[in-house]
Write a protein that holds these residues in place. Structure first.
Motif, PDB file in Angstrom:
ATOM      1  N   ASN A  68       3.364   7.588   6.322  1.00  0.00           N
ATOM      2  CA  ASN A  68       2.373   7.065   5.375  1.00  0.00           C
ATOM      3  C   ASN A  68       2.897   7.088   3.950  1.00  0.00           C
ATOM      4  O   ASN A  68       2.619   6.194   3.151  1.00  0.00           O
ATOM      5  CB  ASN A  68       1.088   7.889   5.453  1.00  0.00           C
ATOM      6  N   ASN A 100       6.562   4.654   4.232  1.00  0.00           N
ATOM      7  CA  ASN A 100       6.451   3.335   4.838  1.00  0.00           C
ATOM      8  C   ASN A 100       7.804   2.785   5.311  1.00  0.00           C
ATOM      9  O   ASN A 100       8.236   1.713   4.904  1.00  0.00           O
ATOM     10  CB  ASN A 100       5.826   2.366   3.824  1.00  0.00           C
ATOM     11  N   SER A 131      -1.429   5.432   9.159  1.00  0.00           N
ATOM     12  CA  SER A 131      -2.291   4.281   8.883  1.00  0.00           C
ATOM     13  C   SER A 131      -1.843   3.077   9.707  1.00  0.00           C
ATOM     14  O   SER A 131      -0.675   2.957  10.097  1.00  0.00           O
ATOM     15  CB  SER A 131      -2.242   3.928   7.396  1.00  0.00           C
ATOM     16  N   HIS A 169      -1.485   0.102   8.656  1.00  0.00           N
ATOM     17  CA  HIS A 169      -0.523  -0.677   7.875  1.00  0.00           C
ATOM     18  C   HIS A 169       0.889  -0.124   8.055  1.00  0.00           C
ATOM     19  O   HIS A 169       1.854  -0.876   8.236  1.00  0.00           O
ATOM     20  CB  HIS A 169      -0.897  -0.653   6.389  1.00  0.00           C
ATOM     21  N   ARG A 191       2.195  -0.900  11.733  1.00  0.00           N
ATOM     22  CA  ARG A 191       2.018  -2.238  12.310  1.00  0.00           C
ATOM     23  C   ARG A 191       3.333  -2.794  12.846  1.00  0.00           C
ATOM     24  O   ARG A 191       3.381  -3.386  13.931  1.00  0.00           O
ATOM     25  CB  ARG A 191       1.406  -3.177  11.276  1.00  0.00           C
TER      26      ARG A 191
END
Length: 396
Positions: free
Chosen positions: A317, A320, A350, A352, A355
């Motif tokens: 997180n 990234n 998360s 995002h 993904r």
């Protein structure tokens, strides 16, 4: 102000070392290419190329004609102009190797030692192993790359905080290897060298990586925009000694209590099996049992991956990354270990951040530490600054 990472084309005058970097990277292969990329004159390029050739670092087109397939104007980095030594010193095993300047392994060996042994016990054996690999016809040794668990001071060539290997902190390692070769020592943390090995693997395509070393201990190497992040005092990625609620009160080998390693590190898993009377002496034995289908060994590895994944989710997180590389002894049982890591990461990170997140095995497996140590030395001795200094000494 420029540094080693500034593209040669952006400098006022590209040096011979800069030109060698362009040739090594494949961005140029002829004098004409070098003129185009750097903007140097024909005379300047010829002078720099000749200096590199005289130092043995380049092979010229005329020399290559007999090999066939290369145009007369080709310039090729001479990977046989020297070697570097690699020493990946672990808690219970040390691996050593000789590499040519192109990063090809020429010879290697490994030796086990008592867990917790000090430098006076380990380093003479490492030096002896390296000396045995250096045959009389080997080219000169240009550098030595070495890794240690824990936090190191690369500038001083010493361990700063290696609590599970007693007696290492503050002890210079270069003197132990001085009898092997008159070459500089470059020292790094073991997780960072694992990450560095990916410069020759996944990092060719992916610039943001987290590289987990899951072995006797647990550490994390961080590649951000293609650069290794070591932190202000070299301690970036030391997730194994992060306190977690589930480990409250459990004594860790670092001398503290409540560390993640007390639950998830290889030494803790081995100790658990030994308490049950199982014939397991090292995490590699645990992995071998898992690969042969032992349900308890598989469960321990998956649970370790799950526990590590809970902390890894926080790092994902924050940073990234595009991918997480799983390396170290436990990752040899990749499918089992990765399943546990994924379970926690996808549950806690998360949407995002996950993904397009990839999970990948270490490119070089159990050789990754050696490859990373070699890359550490090669990056140093073949940097533009180091090459230019070598040419300057040759002139004088």
């Amino acid at each position: 102000m420029t540094d080693e990472t500034t593209p040669p084309a952006a400098r006022e005058s590209a040096s011979a070392g800069d030109l060698l970097t362009l040739l090594r990277s494949g961005r140029a292969s002829t004098r004409s290419d070098l003129r185009t990329v750097t903007g140097l004159s024909r005379t300047a390029v010829v002078a720099r190329v000749n200096a590199l050739a005289e130092a043995g670092l380049l092979r010229l087109g005329a020399e290559l004609a007999s090999t066939g397939g290369r145009p007369p104007g080709s310039l090729v980095f001479n990977t046989e102009a020297g070697v570097v030594l690699a020493a990946a010193v672990g808690r219970s095993r040390s691996q050593v190797a000789v590499f040519d300047l192109g990063g090809t392994e020429l010879a290697a060996s490994a030796v086990d030692h008592v867990v917790g042994a000090g430098p006076d016990e380990v380093m003479p054996v490492v030096a002896d192993q390296l000396a045995q690999l250096l045959t009389a016809d080997r080219p000169p040794v240009l550098g030595i790359g070495c890794s240690l668990p824990g936090v190191v001071d690369s500038a001083r060539g010493v361990s700063v905080d290696t609590p599970v290997m007693g007696g290492w902190d503050g002890v210079p390692l270069a003197p132990y290897l001085a009898g092997v070769a008159e070459a500089p020592l470059f020292l790094a943390n073991d997780a960072d060298t694992l990450a560095r090995s990916e410069y020759l693997g996944h990092a060719r395509e992916i610039r943001d990586l987290l590289v987990l070393k899951a072995s006797t201990g647990i550490g994390l190497g961080v590649l951000a925009d293609g650069r290794i992040v070591t932190g202000a005092r070299g301690g970036a990625g030391d997730i194994g000694h992060t306190k977690v609620p589930e480990a409250a009160g459990r004594p860790c080998r670092c001398g503290d209590v409540g560390c993640l390693e007390t639950l998830a590190a290889g030494w803790a898993l081995v100790a658990r099996l030994q308490e049950e009377g199982r014939d397991v002496g090292h995490v590699r034995d645990l992995v071998a049992h898992a690969l042969s289908g032992d349900p308890e060994a598989k469960q321990l590895l998956r649970e370790s991956g799950r526990q590590v994944g809970e902390l890894l989710a926080v790092a994902i997180n924050l940073l990234n990354p595009q991918a997480v590389v799983l390396g170290g002894d436990m990752a040899a049982a990749y499918d089992v270990y990765a399943a546990g890591v994924r379970e926690s990461v996808y549950a806690r990170s998360s949407a995002h951040a996950t993904r397009e997140l990839q999970f990948l095995p270490s490119t070089y497996g159990d050789r990754a530490g050696l490859v990373g140590c070699a890359a550490l030395a090669l990056d140093a001795v073949l940097s533009p600054r180091a090459v230019d200094a070598r040419l300057a000494r040759a002139r004088n």
